[in-house]
Design a protein around this motif. Structure first.
Motif: not given
Length: 386
Positions: A180, A182-187, A189, A197, A199
């Motif tokens: 997977d 990871l995406v947060d607020d169109d960016r 991560t 995982t 970062s």
């Protein structure tokens, strides 16, 4: 097993020639907190390791010719720069043209190539036969030849980039599955793997035929489909000259070149459906070999030494998808090379490193190659696809 880093400045998904080149060029530019992830046990064993190894200037669009003009000299400097021999062989590429419409298009393409400083030669049928008297000339109307085209070893190129990237400080991991993004607020991560995982603010999709799968992990549609292609290599052929060129019967998408003391040959099946099957289609192999013997009669006395299947990563216009993705900050593509990725791996790795670190590529303008060209109706169709 080495422990996986918890953070990285850039995570690259896919360890073929594209991922390895990006890792090296990032590290060379000073970005050493780079993590290159490859699902297989070894780097470069999928699409890169299964390709024919051709390198050529002869393309039908200016952007592809420019990529070749920049990339092929990097392969010529490879051993000096990275300390890795790559079996470089400038045997030349010869395109055989058997259809009037191809003659017309290739004539325009040669004019364009010459305008860009690529000295491709135009041959009439007698010139073709002088260059390759071994072929059956039936139906050949013309040919194009560039003596500066040729071959290199894909596995050696990948190994050179991986080794150099590691020496410069990049982290390189095989046998790891990316599950997977990871995406947060169109960016971007982070990246989720089966070993933990990581970062990161930047992810490079260098997954070759699996580019669409990796894009979907980030909620993106990357228009790349996998298409099977297959290759046969013969046992040694007595009397095969060392300077035999890379020959392409263009209308049939049939090609052959010297491989060791034998011949490597392939032919694209125009009816091949998209999919990840890499087994050898024996029925198509018979069609292929019949056509190959028809064009190169000396193959009738050849024994087969090896055969394999592999995957093209095909984009809608047979051009790479290169650069950042506007709707997702920190996500970068280096995908969709449609059968000519190996030869453009060196320059495209540099261009993407520039885009990531400098905000935009400056060695060459890659704005025509961004993924949003398909939504904007700005495809640039490549004619010289084999």
């Amino acid at each position: 097993m080495m422990s996986l880093a918890e953070t990285a400045d850039v995570v690259i998904v896919g360890g073929g020639v594209m991922g390895a080149s990006v890792a090296y060029h990032l590290a060379k530019k000073g970005c050493t907190n780079v993590l290159l992830l490859e699902r297989e046990r070894f780097f470069g064993t999928q699409a890169t390791g299964r390709c024919a190894g051709g390198i050529r200037h002869q393309f039908g669009t200016e952007i592809n010719v420019q990529l070749s003009k920049l990339s092929l000299p990097m392969l010529h400097r490879f051993r000096e720069e990275l300390g890795q021999p790559i079996d470089l062989n400038t045997c030349g590429y010869l395109f055989l043209l058997t259809e009037p419409e191809d003659v017309a298009v290739f004539h325009q393409n040669v004019e364009m190539q010459r305008r860009l400083g690529v000295e491709t030669e135009w041959l009439d049928p007698s010139g073709v036969m002088e260059l390759v008297p071994e072929i059956d000339p039936t139906g050949v109307l013309a040919g194009t030849f560039n003596p500066h085209d040729g071959l290199a070893d894909p596995s050696s190129v990948v190994q050179g980039y991986v080794s150099a990237a590691g020496r410069l400080g990049a982290s390189l991991v095989t046998g790891i599955e990316v599950n997977d993004i990871l995406v947060d607020d169109d960016r971007v991560t982070g990246v989720v793997t089966d070993q933990g995982t990581v970062s990161t603010p930047n992810v490079v999709n260098a997954a070759g035929p699996w580019a669409q799968v990796v894009g979907e992990m980030a909620g993106l549609e990357i228009p790349v489909v996998p298409v099977r292609r297959q290759i046969v290599v013969t046992a040694p052929l007595w009397g095969l000259r060392e300077d035999f060129p890379f020959v392409i019967d263009f209308q049939r998408s049939l090609y052959f070149h010297r491989e060791g003391e034998g011949i490597l040959t392939g032919m694209s099946n125009p009816e091949e459906p998209p999919g990840f099957d890499q087994s050898v289609d024996k029925a198509w192999e018979l069609v292929h070999l019949e056509a190959a013997i028809d064009r190169l009669p000396l193959l009738h006395r050849a024994d087969l030494a090896n055969r394999w299947g592999g995957l093209y990563e095909v984009s809608p216009d047979a051009h790479p998808i290169l650069g950042s993705v506007p709707e997702l900050e920190g996500f970068f593509c280096i995908n969709g090379f449609s059968g000519h990725g190996f030869m453009h791996g060196p320059i495209c790795g540099l261009l993407l490193a520039e885009e990531i670190l400098d905000g935009q590529a400056h060695t060459l303008d890659i704005s025509p190659l961004t993924v949003d060209r398909f939504q904007q109706g700005e495809e640039i169709i490549e004619y010289n696809v084999v």
